[in-house]
Scaffold this active site. Structure first.
Site, PDB file in Angstrom:
ATOM      1  N   GLU A   1      -8.677  -0.070  -1.100  1.00 32.87           N
ATOM      2  CA  GLU A   1      -7.280  -0.934  -0.646  1.00 32.87           C
ATOM      3  C   GLU A   1      -7.413  -0.970   0.933  1.00 32.87           C
ATOM      4  OE1 GLU A   1      -4.883  -2.585  -1.384  1.00 32.87           O
ATOM      5  OE2 GLU A   1      -4.092  -2.061  -3.028  1.00 32.87           O
ATOM      6  N   ASP A   2      -6.552  -2.254   1.226  1.00 30.37           N
ATOM      7  CA  ASP A   2      -6.392  -2.137   2.944  1.00 30.37           C
ATOM      8  C   ASP A   2      -5.510  -1.345   3.247  1.00 30.37           C
ATOM      9  OD1 ASP A   2      -4.626  -3.843   1.403  1.00 30.37           O
ATOM     10  OD2 ASP A   2      -4.961  -5.498   2.498  1.00 30.37           O
TER      11      ASP A   2
ATOM     12  N   LYS B   1      -7.350 -10.013  -1.257  1.00 31.01           N
ATOM     13  CA  LYS B   1      -8.450 -10.399  -0.202  1.00 31.01           C
ATOM     14  C   LYS B   1      -8.570  -9.288   0.992  1.00 31.01           C
ATOM     15  CE  LYS B   1      -7.534 -15.213  -0.597  1.00 31.01           C
ATOM     16  NZ  LYS B   1      -6.667 -16.466   0.026  1.00 31.01           N
ATOM     17  N   GLY B   2      -7.436  -8.389   1.023  1.00 28.34           N
ATOM     18  CA  GLY B   2      -7.227  -7.701   2.315  1.00 28.34           C
ATOM     19  C   GLY B   2      -8.184  -6.690   2.800  1.00 28.34           C
TER      20      GLY B   2
ATOM     21  N   ARG C   1      -7.347 -12.676   9.540  1.00 27.43           N
ATOM     22  CA  ARG C   1      -8.283 -11.757   8.872  1.00 27.43           C
ATOM     23  C   ARG C   1      -9.631 -11.533   9.601  1.00 27.43           C
ATOM     24  NH1 ARG C   1      -6.153 -11.190   3.547  1.00 27.43           N
ATOM     25  NH2 ARG C   1      -5.078 -12.849   2.578  1.00 27.43           N
TER      26      ARG C   1
ATOM     27  N   ASP D   1      -3.620 -10.042   6.838  1.00 23.34           N
ATOM     28  CA  ASP D   1      -3.307 -11.383   7.294  1.00 23.34           C
ATOM     29  C   ASP D   1      -1.955 -11.355   7.453  1.00 23.34           C
ATOM     30  OD1 ASP D   1      -2.377 -11.122   4.447  1.00 23.34           O
ATOM     31  OD2 ASP D   1      -2.203 -13.132   4.488  1.00 23.34           O
TER      32      ASP D   1
ATOM     33  N   PHE E   1       4.225  -4.094  10.977  1.00 18.20           N
ATOM     34  CA  PHE E   1       3.253  -4.999  10.276  1.00 18.20           C
ATOM     35  C   PHE E   1       2.068  -5.439  11.061  1.00 18.20           C
ATOM     36  CE2 PHE E   1       2.006  -8.969   8.381  1.00 18.20           C
ATOM     37  CZ  PHE E   1       2.025  -8.410   7.056  1.00 18.20           C
ATOM     38  N   VAL E   2       1.083  -5.009  10.354  1.00 18.80           N
ATOM     39  CA  VAL E   2      -0.260  -5.225  11.094  1.00 18.80           C
ATOM     40  C   VAL E   2      -1.440  -6.214  10.571  1.00 18.80           C
ATOM     41  CG1 VAL E   2      -0.376  -2.891  12.242  1.00 18.80           C
ATOM     42  CG2 VAL E   2      -1.675  -3.380   9.808  1.00 18.80           C
TER      43      VAL E   2
ATOM     44  N   ASP F   1       1.524   0.643   1.243  1.00 20.86           N
ATOM     45  CA  ASP F   1       2.849   0.393   2.107  1.00 20.86           C
ATOM     46  C   ASP F   1       4.125   1.065   1.228  1.00 20.86           C
ATOM     47  OD1 ASP F   1       4.544  -0.576   3.885  1.00 20.86           O
ATOM     48  OD2 ASP F   1       4.700  -2.524   3.073  1.00 20.86           O
TER      49      ASP F   1
ATOM     50  N   LYS G   1       0.919   3.622   5.277  1.00 19.76           N
ATOM     51  CA  LYS G   1       2.382   3.645   6.054  1.00 19.76           C
ATOM     52  C   LYS G   1       3.418   4.449   5.137  1.00 19.76           C
ATOM     53  CE  LYS G   1       2.832  -1.174   7.230  1.00 19.76           C
ATOM     54  NZ  LYS G   1       3.501  -2.501   7.010  1.00 19.76           N
TER      55      LYS G   1
HETATM   56  P1  5GP Z   1       2.548  -2.295  -1.346  1.00 18.90           P
HETATM   57  O1  5GP Z   1       2.434  -2.632  -2.849  1.00 18.90           O
HETATM   58  O2  5GP Z   1       1.934  -0.773  -1.033  1.00 18.90           O
HETATM   59  O3  5GP Z   1       3.955  -2.327  -0.796  1.00 18.90           O
HETATM   60  O4  5GP Z   1       1.674  -3.072  -0.426  1.00 18.90           O
HETATM   61  C1  5GP Z   1       0.354  -3.189  -0.366  1.00 18.90           C
HETATM   62  C2  5GP Z   1      -0.146  -4.485  -0.017  1.00 18.90           C
HETATM   63  O5  5GP Z   1       0.609  -5.116   0.855  1.00 18.90           O
HETATM   64  C3  5GP Z   1      -1.332  -4.373   0.612  1.00 18.90           C
HETATM   65  O6  5GP Z   1      -2.476  -4.483   0.159  1.00 18.90           O
HETATM   66  C4  5GP Z   1      -1.392  -5.509   1.839  1.00 18.90           C
HETATM   67  O7  5GP Z   1      -1.949  -6.700   1.036  1.00 18.90           O
HETATM   68  C5  5GP Z   1       0.341  -5.767   1.985  1.00 18.90           C
HETATM   69  N1  5GP Z   1       0.735  -5.106   3.359  1.00 18.90           N
HETATM   70  C6  5GP Z   1       1.499  -4.214   3.308  1.00 18.90           C
HETATM   71  N2  5GP Z   1       1.583  -3.871   4.626  1.00 18.90           N
HETATM   72  C7  5GP Z   1       1.037  -4.789   5.296  1.00 18.90           C
HETATM   73  C8  5GP Z   1       0.900  -4.897   6.558  1.00 18.90           C
HETATM   74  O8  5GP Z   1       1.407  -4.249   7.580  1.00 18.90           O
HETATM   75  N3  5GP Z   1       0.160  -5.974   7.051  1.00 18.90           N
HETATM   76  C9  5GP Z   1      -0.523  -6.772   6.035  1.00 18.90           C
HETATM   77  N4  5GP Z   1      -1.262  -7.877   6.795  1.00 18.90           N
HETATM   78  N5  5GP Z   1      -0.546  -6.682   4.754  1.00 18.90           N
HETATM   79  C10 5GP Z   1       0.252  -5.544   4.529  1.00 18.90           C
END
Ligand code: 5GP
Length: 172
Positions: free
Chosen positions: A96-97, A40-41, A162, A156, A149-150, A100, A128
Site C-alpha cells: 500500500e502507499d 494507483k498510489g 504522482r 496524488d 495530506f501528502v 490513513d 498516519k
Molecule cells: P484509508 O482508507 O486508510 O483512509 O485511505 C487509504 C488511501 O487513501 C490510500 O491508499 C491513499 O490512496 C489515500 N490517502 C490517504 N491519505 C493520503 C494522503 O495524505 N495523500 C494522498 N495522496 N492519498 C492519501
C-alpha cells in the site's frame, strides 16, 4: 492546492525502501511470496520495492478507489480492477502507499481472506496512525507521518503529482 514543503527526501525514501526489501527477503527466505500492488498510489513504491527483493517473488495488481479527487476518503472503497492471479495457498504481501483511516486496508483484508491464501501481510510506505477509524495491522511500515495530506512518489492529488521523486506536504 499547492506544494508546500518536502516531508521525506528521495534519499530517505530509497534507503528505507531498500531496508524494507531486505526485511521481506529475510522473512520469506524459504518461500516465494506474491507482492500485490494496490494501484494507483503504490505503483511507484511497488516498482522500487519489488526490485530490492532478492528472493524469488511474484507480483499481482489490484486497483481500488475511494477518494474521487478529494483529500478526505469517501469511506466507500470499491474495486476498479480485481486480481487476476490465483492467490490460493499463496504468501501474500499487500503493498500500500499509505494507511490513513484504515478503511481501505480493512476492505482489502476481507477481499484477500476470501481467496484463501496461506498468509497475508501488509507493507505500507506511509502510516498516519492518528487518523485511524478502523484498526489496522501493518507488518512493514516505511514512515510514520503526522496528520497532513501528502503527494509525490506515487501519491496524488486529483491524479497529479504522482511523478514527483520526493514526498511533499500540500496546502489548501
Ligand atoms: P484509508 O482508507 O486508510 O483512509 O485511505 C487509504 C488511501 O487513501 C490510500 O491508499 C491513499 O490512496 C489515500 N490517502 C490517504 N491519505 C493520503 C494522503 O495524505 N495523500 C494522498 N495522496 N492519498 C492519501
Amino acid at each position: 492546492m499547492e506544494i508546500e514543503s518536502t516531508l521525506i527526501s528521495e534519499a530517505e525514501i530509497q534507503k528505507r525502501v531498500w531496508e524494507l526489501g531486505q526485511q521481506i527477503s529475510e522473512d520469506y527466505s524459504n518461500r516465494e511470496p506474491v507482492l500485490v500492488c494496490v494501484l494507483k498510489g503504490a505503483a511507484v513504491f511497488f516498482a522500487d520495492l519489488f526490485r530490492t527483493v532478492s528472493i524469488p517473488v511474484r507480483c499481482e495488481f489490484i486497483q481500488l478507489s475511494s477518494y474521487d479527487d478529494r483529500t478526505e476518503s469517501s469511506g466507500h472503497v470499491r474495486t476498479v480492477q480485481g486480481l487476476n492471479g490465483n492467490l490460493h495457498n499463496a504468501d501474500v504481501v499487500v503493498v500500500e502507499d499509505i494507511v490513513d483511516t484504515g478503511q481501505t486496508l480493512s476492505f482489502l483484508m476481507k477481499e484477500f481472506q476470501a481467496l484463501e491464501p496461506a498468509s497475508v501481510k501488509v507493507c505500507s510506505l506511509l502510516n498516519k496512525p492518528t487518523r485511524r477509524i478502523v484498526s489496522a495491522t501493518i507488518d512493514y511500515v516505511g514512515f510514520e507521518i503526522p496528520d497532513t495530506f501528502v503527494v509525490g512518489y506515487g501519491l496524488d492529488y486529483a491524479q497529479k503529482y504522482r511523478n514527483l521523486r520526493e514526498i511533499y506536504h500540500i496546502k489548501a
